[in-house]
Scaffold this motif. Structure first.
Motif, PDB file in Angstrom:
ATOM      1  N   ARG A  10       0.831  -1.200   0.000  1.00 23.42           N
ATOM      2  CA  ARG A  10       0.000   0.000   0.000  1.00 23.42           C
ATOM      3  C   ARG A  10       0.870   1.256   0.000  1.00 23.42           C
ATOM      4  N   ARG A  11       1.961   1.231   0.766  1.00 23.63           N
ATOM      5  CA  ARG A  11       2.854   2.381   0.790  1.00 23.63           C
ATOM      6  C   ARG A  11       3.470   2.606  -0.591  1.00 23.63           C
ATOM      7  N   PHE A  12       3.857   1.525  -1.262  1.00 19.10           N
ATOM      8  CA  PHE A  12       4.441   1.658  -2.605  1.00 19.10           C
ATOM      9  C   PHE A  12       3.446   2.322  -3.548  1.00 19.10           C
ATOM     10  N   GLU A  13       2.180   1.915  -3.487  1.00 26.00           N
ATOM     11  CA  GLU A  13       1.172   2.518  -4.356  1.00 26.00           C
ATOM     12  C   GLU A  13       0.954   3.981  -4.011  1.00 26.00           C
ATOM     13  N   ARG A  14       0.920   4.318  -2.721  1.00 20.93           N
ATOM     14  CA  ARG A  14       0.741   5.716  -2.339  1.00 20.93           C
ATOM     15  C   ARG A  14       1.910   6.568  -2.807  1.00 20.93           C
ATOM     16  N   ASP A  15       3.116   5.984  -2.775  1.00 25.75           N
ATOM     17  CA  ASP A  15       4.327   6.727  -3.133  1.00 25.75           C
ATOM     18  C   ASP A  15       4.708   6.590  -4.601  1.00 25.75           C
ATOM     19  N   ARG A  16       3.903   5.877  -5.379  1.00 21.65           N
ATOM     20  CA  ARG A  16       4.292   5.574  -6.756  1.00 21.65           C
ATOM     21  C   ARG A  16       4.659   6.825  -7.557  1.00 21.65           C
ATOM     22  N   THR A  17       3.837   7.867  -7.461  1.00 22.51           N
ATOM     23  CA  THR A  17       4.089   9.072  -8.250  1.00 22.51           C
ATOM     24  C   THR A  17       5.438   9.679  -7.895  1.00 22.51           C
ATOM     25  N   ARG A  18       5.723   9.754  -6.603  1.00 20.73           N
ATOM     26  CA  ARG A  18       7.003  10.336  -6.178  1.00 20.73           C
ATOM     27  C   ARG A  18       8.166   9.428  -6.589  1.00 20.73           C
ATOM     28  N   LEU A  19       8.031   8.126  -6.395  1.00 19.47           N
ATOM     29  CA  LEU A  19       9.105   7.202  -6.760  1.00 19.47           C
ATOM     30  C   LEU A  19       9.377   7.246  -8.257  1.00 19.47           C
ATOM     31  N   SER A  50      10.659  -5.786   8.347  1.00 20.75           N
ATOM     32  CA  SER A  50      10.097  -5.712   9.705  1.00 20.75           C
ATOM     33  C   SER A  50      10.731  -4.606  10.539  1.00 20.75           C
ATOM     34  N   GLU A  51      11.972  -4.230  10.207  1.00 17.73           N
ATOM     35  CA  GLU A  51      12.651  -3.191  10.978  1.00 17.73           C
ATOM     36  C   GLU A  51      12.641  -1.838  10.274  1.00 17.73           C
ATOM     37  N   VAL A  52      11.925  -1.711   9.158  1.00 18.00           N
ATOM     38  CA  VAL A  52      11.898  -0.447   8.423  1.00 18.00           C
ATOM     39  C   VAL A  52      10.988   0.538   9.153  1.00 18.00           C
ATOM     40  N   ALA A  53      11.590   1.607   9.668  1.00 19.02           N
ATOM     41  CA  ALA A  53      10.824   2.588  10.431  1.00 19.02           C
ATOM     42  C   ALA A  53      10.195   3.659   9.551  1.00 19.02           C
ATOM     43  N   HIS A  54      10.812   3.949   8.410  1.00 15.41           N
ATOM     44  CA  HIS A  54      10.326   5.012   7.523  1.00 15.41           C
ATOM     45  C   HIS A  54      10.170   4.444   6.115  1.00 15.41           C
ATOM     46  N   PRO A  55       9.037   3.819   5.827  1.00  9.17           N
ATOM     47  CA  PRO A  55       8.870   3.110   4.553  1.00  9.17           C
ATOM     48  C   PRO A  55       9.075   3.985   3.321  1.00  9.17           C
ATOM     49  N   SER A  56       8.592   5.217   3.333  1.00  6.59           N
ATOM     50  CA  SER A  56       8.728   6.069   2.156  1.00  6.59           C
ATOM     51  C   SER A  56      10.190   6.344   1.841  1.00  6.59           C
ATOM     52  N   ALA A  57      10.965   6.681   2.868  1.00 10.12           N
ATOM     53  CA  ALA A  57      12.390   6.935   2.659  1.00 10.12           C
ATOM     54  C   ALA A  57      13.100   5.665   2.214  1.00 10.12           C
ATOM     55  N   TRP A  58      12.700   4.544   2.770  1.00 13.45           N
ATOM     56  CA  TRP A  58      13.336   3.267   2.406  1.00 13.45           C
ATOM     57  C   TRP A  58      13.045   2.918   0.948  1.00 13.45           C
ATOM     58  N   THR A  93       2.697  -0.806 -15.546  1.00 18.53           N
ATOM     59  CA  THR A  93       1.377  -0.205 -15.633  1.00 18.53           C
ATOM     60  C   THR A  93       1.069   0.537 -14.351  1.00 18.53           C
ATOM     61  N   GLY A  94       0.125   1.447 -14.455  1.00 19.66           N
ATOM     62  CA  GLY A  94      -0.310   2.183 -13.275  1.00 19.66           C
ATOM     63  C   GLY A  94      -1.588   1.621 -12.706  1.00 19.66           C
ATOM     64  N   THR A  95      -1.950   0.402 -13.010  1.00 21.81           N
ATOM     65  CA  THR A  95      -3.202  -0.166 -12.550  1.00 21.81           C
ATOM     66  C   THR A  95      -2.946  -1.234 -11.509  1.00 21.81           C
ATOM     67  N   GLY A  96      -3.970  -1.488 -10.734  1.00 25.78           N
ATOM     68  CA  GLY A  96      -3.864  -2.567  -9.759  1.00 25.78           C
ATOM     69  C   GLY A  96      -3.010  -2.180  -8.566  1.00 25.78           C
ATOM     70  N   THR A  97      -2.716  -3.133  -7.701  1.00 27.72           N
ATOM     71  CA  THR A  97      -1.904  -2.885  -6.528  1.00 27.72           C
ATOM     72  C   THR A  97      -0.452  -3.117  -6.851  1.00 27.72           C
ATOM     73  N   ALA A  98       0.413  -2.745  -5.891  1.00 30.52           N
ATOM     74  CA  ALA A  98       1.852  -2.889  -6.125  1.00 30.52           C
ATOM     75  C   ALA A  98       2.241  -4.345  -6.304  1.00 30.52           C
ATOM     76  N   THR A  99       1.447  -5.253  -5.822  1.00 32.79           N
ATOM     77  CA  THR A  99       1.805  -6.656  -5.967  1.00 32.79           C
ATOM     78  C   THR A  99       1.568  -7.157  -7.387  1.00 32.79           C
ATOM     79  N   ALA A 100       0.909  -6.324  -8.225  1.00 31.76           N
ATOM     80  CA  ALA A 100       0.628  -6.742  -9.601  1.00 31.76           C
ATOM     81  C   ALA A 100       1.471  -5.972 -10.602  1.00 31.76           C
TER      82      ALA A 100
END
Length: 304
Positions: A10-19, A50-58, A93-100
């Motif tokens: 979910r974080r990857f999808e939220r950050d997709r535009t910035r990434l 499991s130890e990632v404290a700041h997912p967006s930065a990671w 593609t920009g469709t679906g979730t990050a797992t797809a």
């Protein structure tokens, strides 16, 4: 809680535009930026977060680490013909979730052109002339506020050395004051040349050229077995009109301290135009450079 696979997706999808913006500015190619996102997600999906404290930065770090590999792979490929570029490379593609993310499409040329305009064509051109480490340091720090300590870890350099990389890149992007007192007038002439070439305005381009204008093009421009020289307003204008498609990816830069034009495609510097001027400001000579060895000898910077 941070680190769960579904949370990271979910974080990857939220950050997709910035990434994607990070990757595009480093690589200068939309299809390669999407390749970088795909590879970054594959790495993220396999990693223990499991130890990632700041997912967006990671995630930004993961994407940034992938980009130099793509730059090196690009450099190892044979130089493409001038008009071919990297069209047809797989993209995410920009469709679906990050797992797809595995579903691939071709990058949309219209979207790529829009992104280039948003970022700034001249900026992308100068970035294309930088080495991978300089490009990474400048883009991450100056454009996305990533601390030098974090960038240094990616590059395996000290923070001080990373700061120097970004500083060198910054000077090239921003440019230095040119000693040519006629630079503003010549900049206006070159901007007008680019505008009328993009618009296909034959008569307006005729007005910018001296009657005795001469255009020289090296063998890689057409391509031809030998360099080409064209004299006279109408033949030069016809040649310029034939390059309208290239003009859309072209911007004004300093070439060896003099105002000129450069075209970058898919993160590579492809063509440079150098100009000579008459006393009245009209263009008397155009030198079109596309041979890689000649391009590498040119000093390309932004215009302050």
């Amino acid at each position: 809680m941070p680190g769960r696979p579904d949370d990271m997706a979910r974080r990857f999808e939220r950050d997709r535009t910035r990434l994607r913006a990070v990757a595009y500015r480093i690589l200068g190619s939309l299809s390669e930026a999407d390749d970088a996102l795909q590879e970054a997600w594959l790495r993220a999906d396999r990693a223990d977060t499991s130890e990632v404290a700041h997912p967006s930065a990671w995630l930004t770090t993961v994407v940034a680490r992938v980009c130099p590999n793509l730059l090196r792979a690009r450099d190892s490929r044979r130089e493409e013909p001038l008009d071919d570029g990297d069209r047809g490379r797989p993209a995410v593609t920009g469709t679906g979730t990050a797992t797809a993310i595995g579903t691939a499409t071709v990058a949309d040329p219209a979207e790529e052109a829009q992104l280039a305009d948003e970022v700034g064509i001249a900026l992308l051109i100068v970035l294309a002339t930088l080495g991978p480490a300089e490009r990474l340091a400048f883009v991450l720090h100056d454009m996305f506020d990533v601390p030098f300590d974090d960038i240094a870890a990616m590059l395996d350099k000290t923070p001080a050395a990373t700061c120097r990389l970004a500083s060198r890149a910054r000077r090239r992007v921003r440019g230095v004051p040119a000693p040519d007192a006629d630079l503003p007038r010549r900049r206006r002439a070159v901007d007008a040349y680019l505008a009328v070439t993009r618009g296909g305005d034959f008569d307006a381009l005729v007005a910018l050229l001296h009657p005795d204008v001469v255009l020289h093009a090296d063998a890689a421009v057409v391509p031809t077995p030998e360099p080409v020289a064209v004299s006279g307003v109408e033949p030069v204008v016809r040649g310029a009109m034939a390059s309208m498609a290239r003009a859309r990816s072209t911007g004004a830069v300093l070439v060896d301290g003099r105002v000129g034009l450069a075209m970058a495609e898919n993160g590579r510097l492809r063509v440079v135009l150098r100009f000579d001027f008459a006393a009245d400001g009209r263009i008397t000579g155009i030198d079109v450079v596309a041979e890689p060895a000649r391009l590498n000898e040119l000093d390309i910077t932004g215009i302050r």
